[in-house]
Design an enzyme around this catalytic site. Structure first.
Site, PDB file in Angstrom:
ATOM      1  N   SER A 143       0.885  -1.396   0.088  1.00 14.58           N
ATOM      2  CA  SER A 143      -0.058   0.171  -0.142  1.00 14.58           C
ATOM      3  C   SER A 143       0.894   1.189  -0.092  1.00 14.58           C
ATOM      4  O   SER A 143       2.226   1.176   0.310  1.00 14.58           O
ATOM      5  CB  SER A 143      -0.908  -0.081   1.308  1.00 14.58           C
ATOM      6  OG  SER A 143      -1.547   1.158   1.290  1.00 14.58           O
ATOM      7  N   TYR A 156      -3.936  -0.493  10.063  1.00 16.68           N
ATOM      8  CA  TYR A 156      -3.468  -0.791   8.663  1.00 16.68           C
ATOM      9  C   TYR A 156      -2.140  -0.328   8.118  1.00 16.68           C
ATOM     10  O   TYR A 156      -1.367  -1.323   7.560  1.00 16.68           O
ATOM     11  CB  TYR A 156      -4.731  -0.118   7.659  1.00 16.68           C
ATOM     12  CG  TYR A 156      -4.745  -0.315   6.206  1.00 16.68           C
ATOM     13  CD1 TYR A 156      -5.378  -1.506   5.619  1.00 16.68           C
ATOM     14  CD2 TYR A 156      -4.023   0.595   5.275  1.00 16.68           C
ATOM     15  CE1 TYR A 156      -5.208  -1.964   4.479  1.00 16.68           C
ATOM     16  CE2 TYR A 156      -3.951   0.425   3.900  1.00 16.68           C
ATOM     17  CZ  TYR A 156      -4.524  -1.112   3.430  1.00 16.68           C
ATOM     18  OH  TYR A 156      -4.753  -1.080   2.181  1.00 16.68           O
TER      19      TYR A 156
HETATM   20  P1  NAD Z   1     -11.555  -5.647  -1.621  1.00 13.48           P
HETATM   21  O1  NAD Z   1     -12.323  -5.391   0.101  1.00 13.48           O
HETATM   22  O2  NAD Z   1     -12.459  -5.435  -2.701  1.00 13.48           O
HETATM   23  O3  NAD Z   1     -10.776  -6.770  -1.424  1.00 13.48           O
HETATM   24  C1  NAD Z   1     -10.424  -7.618  -0.286  1.00 13.48           C
HETATM   25  C2  NAD Z   1     -10.692  -9.117  -0.519  1.00 13.48           C
HETATM   26  O4  NAD Z   1      -9.973  -9.648   0.684  1.00 13.48           O
HETATM   27  C3  NAD Z   1     -11.804  -9.494  -0.706  1.00 13.48           C
HETATM   28  O5  NAD Z   1     -11.840 -10.546  -1.877  1.00 13.48           O
HETATM   29  C4  NAD Z   1     -12.341 -10.155   0.680  1.00 13.48           C
HETATM   30  O6  NAD Z   1     -13.010 -11.395   0.425  1.00 13.48           O
HETATM   31  C5  NAD Z   1     -10.840 -10.710   1.090  1.00 13.48           C
HETATM   32  N1  NAD Z   1     -10.884 -10.838   2.659  1.00 13.48           N
HETATM   33  C6  NAD Z   1     -11.094  -9.748   3.562  1.00 13.48           C
HETATM   34  N2  NAD Z   1     -11.122 -10.529   4.645  1.00 13.48           N
HETATM   35  C7  NAD Z   1     -11.182 -11.603   4.529  1.00 13.48           C
HETATM   36  C8  NAD Z   1     -10.927 -12.861   5.425  1.00 13.48           C
HETATM   37  N3  NAD Z   1     -11.267 -12.583   6.761  1.00 13.48           N
HETATM   38  N4  NAD Z   1     -10.673 -13.856   5.311  1.00 13.48           N
HETATM   39  C9  NAD Z   1     -10.540 -14.252   3.504  1.00 13.48           C
HETATM   40  N5  NAD Z   1     -10.547 -13.336   2.858  1.00 13.48           N
HETATM   41  C10 NAD Z   1     -10.888 -12.142   3.152  1.00 13.48           C
HETATM   42  O7  NAD Z   1     -10.529  -4.503  -1.680  1.00 13.48           O
HETATM   43  P2  NAD Z   1      -9.367  -4.422  -2.393  1.00 13.48           P
HETATM   44  O8  NAD Z   1      -9.068  -2.935  -2.541  1.00 13.48           O
HETATM   45  O9  NAD Z   1      -9.455  -5.168  -3.781  1.00 13.48           O
HETATM   46  O10 NAD Z   1      -8.194  -5.006  -1.401  1.00 13.48           O
HETATM   47  C11 NAD Z   1      -7.271  -5.876  -2.151  1.00 13.48           C
HETATM   48  C12 NAD Z   1      -5.846  -5.686  -1.435  1.00 13.48           C
HETATM   49  O11 NAD Z   1      -5.340  -4.312  -1.769  1.00 13.48           O
HETATM   50  C13 NAD Z   1      -5.870  -5.341   0.075  1.00 13.48           C
HETATM   51  O12 NAD Z   1      -4.787  -5.989   0.576  1.00 13.48           O
HETATM   52  C14 NAD Z   1      -5.808  -4.025   0.395  1.00 13.48           C
HETATM   53  O13 NAD Z   1      -5.205  -3.605   1.658  1.00 13.48           O
HETATM   54  C15 NAD Z   1      -5.025  -3.777  -0.821  1.00 13.48           C
HETATM   55  N6  NAD Z   1      -4.845  -2.374  -1.054  1.00 13.48           N
HETATM   56  C16 NAD Z   1      -6.028  -1.623  -1.796  1.00 13.48           C
HETATM   57  C17 NAD Z   1      -5.698   0.007  -2.087  1.00 13.48           C
HETATM   58  C18 NAD Z   1      -7.205   0.446  -2.625  1.00 13.48           C
HETATM   59  O14 NAD Z   1      -7.099   1.651  -2.693  1.00 13.48           O
HETATM   60  N7  NAD Z   1      -8.225  -0.259  -2.834  1.00 13.48           N
HETATM   61  C19 NAD Z   1      -4.599   0.562  -1.947  1.00 13.48           C
HETATM   62  C20 NAD Z   1      -3.537  -0.067  -1.576  1.00 13.48           C
HETATM   63  C21 NAD Z   1      -3.715  -1.656  -1.175  1.00 13.48           C
END
Ligand code: NAD
Length: 251
Positions: A143, A156
């Site tokens: 991130s 986080y």
């Molecule tokens: P999202 O919420 O769509 O995806 C998160 C995924 O993690 C989902 O598929 C969910 O089912 C899974 N998950 C959450 N808790 C869980 C659990 N207890 N057991 C099993 N699976 C679980 O959001 P996203 O933005 O696609 O996030 C994906 C990754 O990207 C994460 O690690 C997030 O921290 C990272 N990220 C996102 C952003 C952003 O701006 N969206 C920026 C930096 C990093």
């Protein structure tokens, strides 16, 4: 397709592949030729599976709650006994927003367990098999908050800083065994993870105006970096954090 980016014959496990970045990356790896192990908290992966199969690739499922690590290694060993995972994408992650002074212990624990403890347990189990084969690609989704503190997201930010430390430590240990361990740091991407931010009339324009590219990212913006780090093109890239952030950190 260039052999540098050809994933034919490889199998990728992508955690959290139902939605957002994980879904886009799973489908993108399939388009580059990989078979998939899709992972979800619940068995609701039909949409991602259909998209993977539309690229002519197979998708099996691993269902597991990652907010607990008890029994995780044994659970994963059951999967790994029947499936050779060549590419691991540690994508599943959660965020809990609250001023640090008010953050509940259960929120801190949930974020650290899901974003860090579970990632290490999965990476260790998959990594042991990769070490035996002297080959593998491990990609963790970090991130911007691997580099910055953020606002009201202390757990986080701590988890994502630690993820980069873990990436570098494992890259150091495993590069000589033919395993490349790297991370991708997405910028601000329109997914469930950022729903609250995008709905905030104060923070949303502050964020958008600060992004040199002038827009939020989309999950599709992450696919190229993931394919690169999963493919032979990155065979000498170790311990790197690839920022895909529309220029946020360059500003
Ligand atoms: P999202 O919420 O769509 O995806 C998160 C995924 O993690 C989902 O598929 C969910 O089912 C899974 N998950 C959450 N808790 C869980 C659990 N207890 N057991 C099993 N699976 C679980 O959001 P996203 O933005 O696609 O996030 C994906 C990754 O990207 C994460 O690690 C997030 O921290 C990272 N990220 C996102 C952003 C952003 O701006 N969206 C920026 C930096 C990093």
């Amino acid at each position: 397709m260039s052999a540098l980016f050809d994933l034919t014959g490889r199998t990728a496990l992508v955690t959290g592949s139902r939605t957002g970045i994980g879904q886009a990356v799973a489908i993108g790896l399939a388009e580059a030729g990989a078979d998939l192990v899709l992972h979800g908290h619940h068995d609701d992966l039909d949409e991602t599976q259909a998209a993977v199969e539309a690229h002519g690739r197979s998708a099996r499922r691993w269902i597991r709650d990652l907010s607990r690590t008890d029994g995780l290694a044994a659970d994963l060993d059951g999967l790994l006994d029947g499936t050779r995972v060549d590419i691991l994408v540690n994508n599943a992650g959660i965020i809990r927003r609250s001023p640090a002074a008010d953050m509940a212990e259960e929120d801190w624990d949930a974020v650290l367990t899901t974003n860090l403890d579970a990632v290490f347990a999965i990476t260790q189990a998959v990594g042991r098999r990769m070490l035996a084969r002297r080959s593998g690609k491990i990609i963790s989704i970090a991130s911007l908050l691997s580099f910055q503190g953020g606002v009201n997201v202390v757990g986080y930010s701590a988890s994502k800083h630690a993820l980069v430390g873990m990436t570098r430590a494992l890259a150091n240990e495993w590069a000589r065994d033919g395993i490349q361990v790297n991370a991708i740091a997405p910028g601000y991407v329109a997914t469930n993870n950022t729903t609250a931010l995008r709905a905030d009339p104060v923070r949303e324009p502050q964020i958008r105006d600060r992004i040199p590219a002038g827009r939020w990212g989309t999950p599709a913006d992450l696919v190229g970096a993931a394919v690169f780090l999963a493919a032979p093109a990155s065979d000498y890239v170790c311990g790197h954090v690839l920022c895909v952030d529309g220029g946020w950190l360059a500003r």
